[in-house]
Design a protein around this motif. Structure first.
Motif, PDB file in Angstrom:
ATOM      1  N   THR A 126       7.926   7.783   3.470  1.00  0.00           N
ATOM      2  CA  THR A 126       6.897   7.211   2.253  1.00  0.00           C
ATOM      3  C   THR A 126       7.475   5.193   2.488  1.00  0.00           C
ATOM      4  N   SER A 127       5.864   5.034   1.854  1.00  0.00           N
ATOM      5  CA  SER A 127       6.031   3.669   1.831  1.00  0.00           C
ATOM      6  C   SER A 127       5.490   2.608   0.689  1.00  0.00           C
ATOM      7  N   GLY A 128       5.409   1.254   0.886  1.00  0.00           N
ATOM      8  CA  GLY A 128       4.929   0.671  -0.082  1.00  0.00           C
ATOM      9  C   GLY A 128       5.245   0.953  -2.239  1.00  0.00           C
ATOM     10  N   GLN A 130       1.007  -1.183  -0.115  1.00  0.00           N
ATOM     11  CA  GLN A 130      -0.246   0.376  -0.001  1.00  0.00           C
ATOM     12  C   GLN A 130       0.952   1.278   0.212  1.00  0.00           C
ATOM     13  N   VAL A 131       0.644   2.214  -0.729  1.00  0.00           N
ATOM     14  CA  VAL A 131       1.667   3.094  -1.084  1.00  0.00           C
ATOM     15  C   VAL A 131       0.812   4.899  -0.531  1.00  0.00           C
ATOM     16  N   GLN A 132       1.851   4.812   0.644  1.00  0.00           N
ATOM     17  CA  GLN A 132       1.628   5.970   1.927  1.00  0.00           C
ATOM     18  C   GLN A 132       2.474   7.116   1.211  1.00  0.00           C
ATOM     19  N   LEU A 133       1.891   8.389   1.939  1.00  0.00           N
ATOM     20  CA  LEU A 133       2.276   9.268   2.358  1.00  0.00           C
ATOM     21  C   LEU A 133       2.307  10.021   3.213  1.00  0.00           C
ATOM     22  N   VAL A 134       2.952  10.320   4.330  1.00  0.00           N
ATOM     23  CA  VAL A 134       3.132  11.018   5.544  1.00  0.00           C
ATOM     24  C   VAL A 134       3.783  11.657   5.943  1.00  0.00           C
ATOM     25  N   GLU A 135       2.974  12.991   6.435  1.00  0.00           N
ATOM     26  CA  GLU A 135       3.933  14.320   5.870  1.00  0.00           C
ATOM     27  C   GLU A 135       3.964  15.416   7.877  1.00  0.00           C
ATOM     28  N   SER A 136       4.993  14.707   8.085  1.00  0.00           N
ATOM     29  CA  SER A 136       5.144  16.190   9.728  1.00  0.00           C
ATOM     30  C   SER A 136       5.675  17.051   9.205  1.00  0.00           C
ATOM     31  N   TRP A 195      -3.279  12.387  -2.263  1.00  0.00           N
ATOM     32  CA  TRP A 195      -2.329  13.131  -1.791  1.00  0.00           C
ATOM     33  C   TRP A 195      -2.338  12.527   0.093  1.00  0.00           C
ATOM     34  N   GLY A 196      -1.363  12.836   0.783  1.00  0.00           N
ATOM     35  CA  GLY A 196      -1.005  12.185   1.754  1.00  0.00           C
ATOM     36  C   GLY A 196      -2.337  13.519   2.961  1.00  0.00           C
ATOM     37  N   TYR A 225       2.248  19.136   1.991  1.00  0.00           N
ATOM     38  CA  TYR A 225       2.096  18.082   0.665  1.00  0.00           C
ATOM     39  C   TYR A 225       3.417  17.701  -0.029  1.00  0.00           C
ATOM     40  N   CYS A 226       3.324  16.053   0.509  1.00  0.00           N
ATOM     41  CA  CYS A 226       4.699  15.630  -1.290  1.00  0.00           C
ATOM     42  C   CYS A 226       3.642  15.163  -1.635  1.00  0.00           C
ATOM     43  N   ASN A 227       4.767  14.770  -3.193  1.00  0.00           N
ATOM     44  CA  ASN A 227       3.982  13.626  -3.915  1.00  0.00           C
ATOM     45  C   ASN A 227       5.577  13.281  -4.539  1.00  0.00           C
TER      46      ASN A 227
END
Length: 118
Positions: free
Chosen positions: A24-26, A1-7, A108-109, A95-97
């Motif tokens: 990022t993952s996935g 599963q593709v994930q983008l997690v911003e913090s 988008w995350g 956001y990142c991409n």
């Protein structure tokens, strides 16, 4: 599963600094150019900065040149945005991409809120 997690967002005074992270993952992020976008209330989401897959080139919006620095750690699958000399007009959700001149993923995350205010 593709994930983008911003913090890393938060409330900061004008002239202050923040460092955003995008975990990022996935997918194999090291194979993709990556980018940061931001969306202020009532405005479209705009490209802020981009970096090639090998970090050998970067691209910035004119409004953030010489203040923001995009970087990446491919070993950690993480993208960063160092933001210095923040201004109230930098207030937005960030956001990142993937991608260089446009978002590569069609989703988008959750983004991270940056608020610059005294």
């Amino acid at each position: 599963q593709v994930q983008l997690v911003e913090s890393g967002g938060g409330l900061v005074q004008p002239g202050g600094s923040l460092r955003l992270s995008c975990a990022t993952s996935g997918f194999t992020a090291s194979k993709f150019a990556m980018s940061w976008y931001r969306q202020a209330p009532g405005k479209e989401r705009d490209l802020v900065a981009a970096i090639t897959s090998r970090a050998d080139d970067t691209n910035y919006a004119d409004s953030v040149k010489n203040r923001f620095t995009i970087s990446r750690d491919n070993a950690k699958n993480t993208l960063y945005l160092q933001m210095n000399n923040l201004k109230p007009e930098d207030t937005a959700v960030y956001y990142c991409n993937t991608g260089w001149i446009g978002p590569g993923f069609g989703f988008w995350g959750q983004g991270t809120q940056v608020t610059v205010s005294s």
